[in-house]
Design a protein around this motif. Structure first.
Motif, short mmCIF file in Angstrom:
data_model
loop_
_atom_site.label_atom_id
_atom_site.label_comp_id
_atom_site.label_asym_id
_atom_site.label_seq_id
_atom_site.Cartn_x
_atom_site.Cartn_y
_atom_site.Cartn_z
N THR A 11 -0.61 -5.17 2.90
CA THR A 11 -1.86 -5.83 3.29
C THR A 11 -1.87 -7.26 2.75
OG1 THR A 11 -3.12 -3.76 3.34
CG2 THR A 11 -4.38 -5.79 3.13
N GLU A 61 4.03 -0.16 4.20
CA GLU A 61 2.80 -0.83 4.61
C GLU A 61 2.36 -1.86 3.58
OE1 GLU A 61 -0.17 1.56 6.65
OE2 GLU A 61 -1.68 0.76 5.27
N ARG A 83 -2.59 -6.37 8.25
CA ARG A 83 -1.79 -5.24 7.80
C ARG A 83 -0.46 -5.24 8.56
NH1 ARG A 83 -5.46 -1.01 7.94
NH2 ARG A 83 -5.98 -1.65 5.81
N ASP A 130 0.81 -1.22 0.00
CA ASP A 130 0.00 0.00 0.00
C ASP A 130 0.85 1.27 0.00
OD1 ASP A 130 -2.42 -1.55 0.24
OD2 ASP A 130 -1.84 -1.90 2.33
#
Length: 517
Positions: free
Chosen positions: A103, A101, A160, A97
């Motif tokens: 997911t 980060e 996440r 993302d």
């Protein structure tokens, strides 16, 4: 976004039990509770040593991982050892993302061996237990090396993961985090793992045998064999004889002279043998002495004689095919005259070259391990050093492999072997050469900086940066005496087909073993 179909159950290739060109007392015959008439009852495996533990967060240790990984426990992702591609496991897909980060979408309908459901909370817990706890997980130092991250369950099937700094290979790192139930202890390690894999632990008779049985609630395709029975014998010739006498179906860690005959199968096992030099203690704190050690060892002769030609001399622990390997680094040449010259120069400058150096060896780390260290000892003594050998079993040896190291040990050379099955030098450099690495006996500020720079890079820049760090280590640090890239040998009975690969030494998947015929 990664959506490649899972290929864990890819069919193995039938191995002809002919000569392959490139690697006691307790019977474990197929006569247990499984009916002998069953076409696929129990596969019998004989190992060089008993696993020191089946703790999932120590699965990066060879003796633990080859039993645990992909058999008892599973990770979110897995790397195909043939293609090098990352594939889904307990995560079905993932996306980045932002630079820090990621997911992950998790597989639904998965159960742990204790009957509890696998979900994002269990995944987040497992990551935190491996990376964030204080139980000294080997995977933490080996794979993450101080990387800070936070794992959060968004919902049952969404995870996440945030990192403090950009980490372009985070999904690859997570392939080493074995997923366990959230009830697993976070204050101490467990001896026996509870996972989601195709096999569960049935009985561990310490010192004698370990039995795994097929997990009826496994989410994927059921493996062919209903059970696996592991035993261990230190002598390679005994392991090979167990194949010939139908006491075992798979024997690993063999040498050519062990007598496996037509049952022997050679394969590149991705392992590099080396000596870790404790460069913090005299006389090993003098770079001339460390250079002399590499010059004094006849690697060509070692491979030709002790290793029976299986393998090739090496100059770096990162083999070809791994991101970061430097083609500019060649094996140190055998030059006894130069070795003697360097030792004499160091001695003239007051370096205590007569101090006794101890080679800390490990029984069974590879075939003829003790003989290899005797060759090294003789070479170093000829060069002008005082050297003794202490051969240890795996548990005692681990005390020297992993920090904090035993105190008052004096100057040491550790017999070690490193396999980078993940395919990226990040899984070598930080833990082995970083100043704070879990397996590092010495590091420098400059090398630390080069490693950090490489870890942040991607693509061609990542390759160049890690190669630069390796070249600096080889020229200006000389923390290791690298010996050889190894070739493995295992033996198969006529009852079993199995195709070994570069990951076999660290991850021997029972689901890839099939009854012959």
């Amino acid at each position: 976004m990664i959506t490649t179909p899972r290929r864990r159950q890819a069919a193995s290739v039938l191995l002809a039990l002919g000569v392959m060109v490139p690697a006691g007392a307790c019977s474990v015959a197929n006569s247990g509770p499984e009916p002998s008439s069953g076409a696929a009852s129990t596969v019998r495996i004989v190992l060089p040593e008993e696993p020191p533990t089946l703790e999932p967060c120590d699965a990066s240790l060879t003796a633990t991982g080859r039993v645990t990984r992909s058999n008892i426990t599973e990770a979110l992702t897995e790397r195909d050892p043939g293609s090098g591609q990352l594939q889904p496991a307990l995560a079905t897909e993932w996306k980045q993302d932002s630079p820090t980060e990621w997911t992950f979408t998790l597989r639904k309908g998965v159960k742990f061996h204790d009957g509890t459901a696998f979900d994002a909370k269990a995944a987040a817990f497992s990551i935190d237990r491996t990376v964030g706890s204080k139980i000294d997980c080997n995977v933490d130092g080996y794979v993450f090396g101080g990387i800070e991250l936070t794992a959060t369950a968004v919902d049952d099937s969404t995870l996440r993961v945030k990192t403090a700094k950009p980490d372009p290979i985070l999904p690859l790192r997570l392939s080493f985090v074995e997923i366990v139930p959230a009830t697993t202890s976070t204050t101490s390690k467990v001896r026996e793992a509870v996972g989601t894999g195709p096999y569960r632990i049935a009985k561990w008779d310490t010192g004698r045998s370990l039995r795994l049985e097929r997990f009826a609630g496994y989410w994927g395709k059921a493996p062919d064999f209903a059970a696996a029975e592991y035993v261990w014998r230190a002598e390679g010739s005994i392991r090979a004889a167990m194949i010939q006498s139908d006491e075992a179906d798979v024997a690993v860690g063999l040498a050519p002279e062990d007598g496996a005959g037509e049952a022997a199968v050679q394969f590149p096992n991705n392992e590099t043998s080396y000596l870790r030099i404790d460069a913090t203690k005299p006389p090993l704190d003098d770079i001339r002495v460390r250079q002399a050690i590499s010059y004094a060892i006849d690697k060509e002769g070692l491979v030709a004689s002790v290793f029976a030609g299986l393998g090739k001399p090496a100059g770096q622990v990162v083999p070809a095919g791994v991101t970061g390997h430097s083609s500019a680094i060649q094996p140190w040449p055998y030059d006894m005259a130069q070795a003697k010259k360097l030792i004499a120069e160091a001695k003239a400058d007051g370096v205590p070259t007569d101090a006794t150096i101890t080679i800390i060896g490990r029984n069974g780390i590879y075939p003829k391990a003790a003989e290899a260290m005797e060759v090294v000892q003789n070479s170093l003594m000829e060069a002008g050093l005082s050297v003794k050998i202490q051969m240890l079993d795996v548990n005692a040896w681990l005390e020297y492999l992993l920090a904090p190291f035993p105190k008052n040990a004096g100057p040491t050379l550790l017999q070690a072997q490193h396999g980078n099955q993940a395919g990226d030098a990040a899984f070598t450099m930080g833990q082995i050469y970083g100043s704070k690495g879990a397996q590092s006996s010495y590091g420098t500020e400059e090398l630390d900086g080069l490693i950090t720079e490489a870890e942040q890079a991607s693509g061609e820049e990542r390759q160049a940066a890690f190669a630069k760090a390796l070249e600096h280590q080889n020229k200006d640090v000389v923390r290791d005496a690298v010996l050889a890239h190894m070739t493995g040998i295992l033996a198969l009975s006529k009852k079993v087909t199995y195709k070994p690969n570069a990951a076999t030494n660290d991850e021997m998947r029972l689901a890839e073993m099939h009854p012959a015929g």
